[in-house]
Design a protein around this motif. Structure first.
Motif, short mmCIF file in Angstrom:
data_model
loop_
_atom_site.label_atom_id
_atom_site.label_comp_id
_atom_site.label_asym_id
_atom_site.label_seq_id
_atom_site.Cartn_x
_atom_site.Cartn_y
_atom_site.Cartn_z
N LEU A 130 4.83 16.66 0.27
CA LEU A 130 6.19 16.26 0.63
C LEU A 130 6.16 15.15 1.68
O LEU A 130 6.96 14.20 1.62
N LEU A 131 5.23 15.27 2.64
CA LEU A 131 5.10 14.21 3.64
C LEU A 131 4.71 12.89 2.99
O LEU A 131 5.26 11.83 3.31
N ALA A 132 3.74 12.93 2.07
CA ALA A 132 3.31 11.71 1.39
C ALA A 132 4.47 11.08 0.61
O ALA A 132 4.65 9.86 0.63
N ALA A 133 5.25 11.93 -0.06
CA ALA A 133 6.39 11.40 -0.81
C ALA A 133 7.42 10.76 0.12
O ALA A 133 7.97 9.69 -0.19
N SER A 134 7.67 11.38 1.27
CA SER A 134 8.62 10.82 2.22
C SER A 134 8.11 9.50 2.79
O SER A 134 8.88 8.54 2.96
N VAL A 135 6.80 9.45 3.09
CA VAL A 135 6.23 8.21 3.61
C VAL A 135 6.34 7.09 2.57
O VAL A 135 6.71 5.95 2.90
N ASN A 136 6.04 7.41 1.31
CA ASN A 136 6.15 6.39 0.26
C ASN A 136 7.58 5.90 0.10
O ASN A 136 7.82 4.71 -0.09
N ARG A 196 0.85 -1.20 0.00
CA ARG A 196 0.00 0.00 0.00
C ARG A 196 0.88 1.25 0.00
O ARG A 196 1.88 1.32 0.70
N ARG A 197 0.48 2.28 -0.79
CA ARG A 197 1.22 3.54 -0.85
C ARG A 197 0.22 4.70 -0.81
O ARG A 197 -0.94 4.56 -1.19
N VAL A 198 0.73 5.87 -0.38
CA VAL A 198 -0.10 7.07 -0.36
C VAL A 198 -0.32 7.54 -1.79
O VAL A 198 0.63 7.59 -2.58
N PRO A 199 -1.56 7.88 -2.18
CA PRO A 199 -1.81 8.36 -3.55
C PRO A 199 -0.94 9.57 -3.87
O PRO A 199 -0.67 10.41 -3.02
N ALA A 200 -0.51 9.65 -5.14
CA ALA A 200 0.36 10.75 -5.58
C ALA A 200 -0.37 12.08 -5.46
O ALA A 200 -1.56 12.18 -5.72
N ASP A 201 0.37 13.12 -5.07
CA ASP A 201 -0.18 14.46 -4.89
C ASP A 201 0.75 15.45 -5.59
O ASP A 201 1.92 15.56 -5.24
N ALA A 202 0.22 16.14 -6.60
CA ALA A 202 1.04 17.06 -7.39
C ALA A 202 0.98 18.49 -6.89
O ALA A 202 1.48 19.41 -7.54
N SER A 203 0.37 18.73 -5.70
CA SER A 203 0.24 20.10 -5.22
C SER A 203 1.58 20.70 -4.80
O SER A 203 1.76 21.91 -4.83
N GLY A 204 2.51 19.86 -4.36
CA GLY A 204 3.82 20.36 -3.97
C GLY A 204 3.86 21.00 -2.59
O GLY A 204 4.90 21.56 -2.20
N ASP A 205 2.77 20.92 -1.81
CA ASP A 205 2.78 21.53 -0.49
C ASP A 205 3.41 20.58 0.53
O ASP A 205 3.95 19.52 0.18
N ALA A 206 3.33 20.99 1.81
CA ALA A 206 3.97 20.19 2.86
C ALA A 206 3.35 18.81 2.97
O ALA A 206 4.05 17.83 3.25
#
Length: 451
Positions: free
Chosen positions: A213-219, A200-210
């Motif tokens: 960034l948290l979602a990308a770090s968690v993934n 399982r992964r956090v859905p991609a978010d293209a907003s670029g906000d904090a």
């Protein structure tokens, strides 16, 4: 409400800032409007005052005449005047007496007074001057309309402030809700991974906000964790193969040596070596099971299990062993819940607890399952000396031994395996006193089981 929560504090900050902004704005509006409303009345009163004071050198008659000119037809005029002598008796004007709470030669004061030929009091902006010979001159202007306007303004401001509080509360709730929603996918993903969905992964978010960034770090962290788990699985499988094969061959060699031993001493030595080899093989297998359970490996083998039936079958398997020691084993199942479990690991965990109770405990061994809030509790208890509270933490550690309380030749992995199995199922392990040692495993379920 937890005031240490960042979400709550952020919502409170939004609320307070909204209220502060609304309060400052309304206060500024009141000051400006108040000044503008009363400015005209103050100018009118000052003009009348200057007109009257301009003729004071001509005597009392001239002053009285000027007052009469300003108050002729005072039903339509807004001027307020009164001239009194040194004793306070009125000489001219449209008031009956000087108000006692207006100090002479002071700043203009707003006060409610009755004018002659007026049935109701009116708001007035007046001031009192000292004149020669003890005379007193009151001048001013009626500000009843201005006061009414200010009262309406204050009422409107009160309503506006009430609406500002409501909107500030709504803004604070929406801000907090937005944070919770933005973090919802991340929390849900971590919960799913904790429950065994390692892909399982956090859905991609293209907003670029904090939050993105948290979602990308968690993934990224989950990707790294997934690779480590895969490596751990491979390493444990290889270790199991590399260790169990020579140990199995060693056991076979010892069995052949036992057959060939021609003296009692040799036979005893071979049997001792066989026991140590079997103990080493068991320790390796148990350690590998603990590592795999701690890594979450095995959740794909979960299946519905009737706990009451499972306890009865385990008691039947271990019954002869317990009876050989002159003791008894019983099962208490006031409820019969069905949970999704790894049946083999749970059976081994309960078997370890029964084996410990048989070795180190005394009296009857009791297997029980009961309903608790949000789940069920499985317990294994005996009537022995138990484990002192100060030694329980050591007993739960991997390879932990409590020599002061118990003897035996175990490796200290039994309770560690039970704890790992409990955590694999989202539960917890605890040691309690119940006339002996009581080991409980709390397992969560979607709803409370019924009897």
């Amino acid at each position: 409400m937890n005031w240490r929560s960042t979400t709550v504090r952020f919502a409170a900050l939004v609320f307070l800032l909204q209220i502060a902004a609304a309060g400052v704005l309304l206060l500024a509006v009141r000051v400006i409007v108040h000044g503008q409303v009363y400015a005209g009345a103050a100018a009118t009163g000052e003009m009348v005052r200057q007109d009257v004071l301009a003729v004071q050198a001509q005597g009392v008659a001239a002053i009285a005449h000027a007052i009469v000119l300003h108050t002729i037809g005072d039903t339509g005029s807004r001027a307020v005047l009164l001239l009194t002598d040194a004793a306070g008796r009125p000489l001219a004007g449209n008031l009956d007496a000087l108000p006692p709470n207006v100090m002479p030669d002071g700043q203009p004061v707003q006060i409610d007074l009755y004018r002659r030929r007026h049935a109701t009091p009116e708001a007035m902006l007046v001031r009192v001057d000292r004149l020669a010979g003890g005379l007193r001159l009151l001048t001013g202007s009626v500000v009843e309309d201005e006061a009414r306007t200010v009262r309406l303004l204050e009422l409107a401001m009160l309503v506006a402030l009430s609406l500002a509080v409501a909107f500030a509360a709504l803004a604070a709730w929406l801000a907090a809700r937005m944070i919770v929603l933005r973090l919802g996918d991340t929390v849900a993903t971590l919960d799913a991974v904790r429950d065994g969905a390692l892909s399982r992964r956090v859905p991609a978010d293209a907003s670029g906000d904090a939050f993105a960034l948290l979602a990308a770090s968690v993934n990224a962290t989950l990707d790294r964790t997934g690779r480590l788990v895969e490596e751990l699985t491979l390493a444990t499988d290889m270790l199991a193969h590399d260790l169990k094969s020579p140990l199995t061959r060693l056991r076979s060699a010892l069995e052949r040596a036992a057959v060939a031993a021609d003296t009692p001493a040799a036979q005893e030595a071979v049997e001792r070596a066989q026991a140590e080899g079997q103990r080493l093989l068991t320790t390796v297998e148990t350690a590998l099971r603990i590592s795999r359970a701690e890594a979450g490996i095995g959740r794909d083998a979960f299946a519905p299990v009737d706990l009451a039936i499972e306890l009865e079958e385990i008691a039947e398997i271990y019954g002869p062993l317990v009876e050989e020691a002159g003791r008894a084993i019983r099962v208490v199942t006031p409820v019969r819940p069905t949970l999704k479990l790894h049946r083999e690991l749970m059976a081994q965990a309960l078997g370890n607890l029964i084996d410990n109770a048989a070795k180190y405990g005394a009296g009857t061994i009791t297997l029980a399952v009961e309903a608790i809030v949000g789940g069920v509790r499985v317990s294994v208890s005996d009537e022995g000396a138990g484990i002192a509270p100060e030694h329980r933490a050591a007993a739960l550690r991997r390879f932990g031994r409590v020599d002061e309380a118990r003897g035996g030749s175990g490796a200290g992995l039994g309770l560690s395996l039970v704890g790992a199995v409990a955590r694999l199922h989202g539960g917890a392990l605890a040691l309690q006193d119940a006339g002996g040692l009581r080991v409980v495993i709390d397992l969560p379920v979607g709803e409370e089981p019924t009897g």
